[in-house]
Enzyme design. Structure first.
Site, PDB file in Angstrom:
ATOM      1  N   GLY A 106     -28.614 -20.658  19.901  1.00  0.00           N
ATOM      2  CA  GLY A 106     -29.807 -20.989  19.138  1.00  0.00           C
ATOM      3  C   GLY A 106     -30.737 -19.805  19.016  1.00  0.00           C
ATOM      4  CG  ASP A 107     -32.978 -16.369  17.523  1.00  0.00           C
ATOM      5  OD1 ASP A 107     -32.760 -15.755  18.588  1.00  0.00           O
ATOM      6  OD2 ASP A 107     -33.897 -16.075  16.753  1.00  0.00           O
ATOM      7  CD  GLN A 108     -38.842 -21.783  17.500  1.00  0.00           C
ATOM      8  OE1 GLN A 108     -39.441 -21.363  18.481  1.00  0.00           O
ATOM      9  NE2 GLN A 108     -38.791 -23.068  17.196  1.00  0.00           N
TER      10      GLN A 108
END
Length: 196
Positions: free
Chosen positions: A72-74
């Site tokens: 995941g990444d944001q």
């Protein structure tokens, strides 16, 4: 399953959903990747988040064989600029004062990879509007919230004191925390990784 992240929040979300998994952080240089992607103007924020999530998931997946790996990444975007995590408390302070009274978007990507290749990806966008913040309030907030703000692209955590910064939030709560959990669970069921 393997979570390709050192994020305590992502780990807690998966644990809370009853999933059994191990964790293994990617050894990729995320700062170098962000620079290579180009954070200003040429790449959409959602694409930046997905490219980073894919890279981390595929990197770990190539190391762990047939396990399903979640990455995941944001990224945060405001006024045409993409932000990573603040580098210092002064950077966090400047960011909060800059966001005061304005809306910004959190682009959160989640990827499932196996055998070194992505089998599913999803990106979600939330819009958050901060209330007008005085410099004094921001100083008190940062003193109370502490170094934990350094782990968030927006220098806040809405699940704790950071909620006091906002007047309006539009979007999925789990995505704002850093993991679009409902679409991920659906994908894991479709892949028969978890029971349906």
């Amino acid at each position: 399953m393997v979570l390709a992240s050192a994020s305590a929040t992502r780990r807690k979300l998966l644990e809370g959903a009853g999933l059994t998994f191990s964790t293994k952080g990617s050894e990729l240089d995320e700062a170098a990747m962000r620079t290579a992607i180009g954070l200003e103007g040429t790449v959409e924020p959602s694409d930046v988040a997905e490219v980073l999530a894919r890279a981390k998931a595929e990197d770990v997946s190539a190391q762990v064989g047939d396990a399903f790996v979640i990455g995941g990444d944001q990224v945060m975007a405001a006024d045409g600029k993409i932000y990573g995590k603040p580098h210092s408390m002064e950077d966090a302070r400047a960011r909060l004062l800059d966001l005061s009274g304005k809306s910004h978007q959190l682009h959160t990507a989640v990827v499932v990879a196996t055998g070194g290749a992505t089998v599913w990806a999803h990106t979600d966008v939330a819009t958050l509007t901060m209330r007008r913040l005085s410099p004094e309030f921001v100083g008190r907030y940062l003193a109370a919230a502490g170094q934990g703000v350094m782990g968030s692209v927006g220098a806040y955590q809405i699940e704790s004191l950071g909620i006091q910064l906002f007047e309006k939030i539009e979007g999925d709560f789990f995505s704002i925390l850093g993991l679009p959990l409902l679409p991920l669970l659906d994908a894991l069921r479709r892949e028969a990784v978890i029971e349906g």
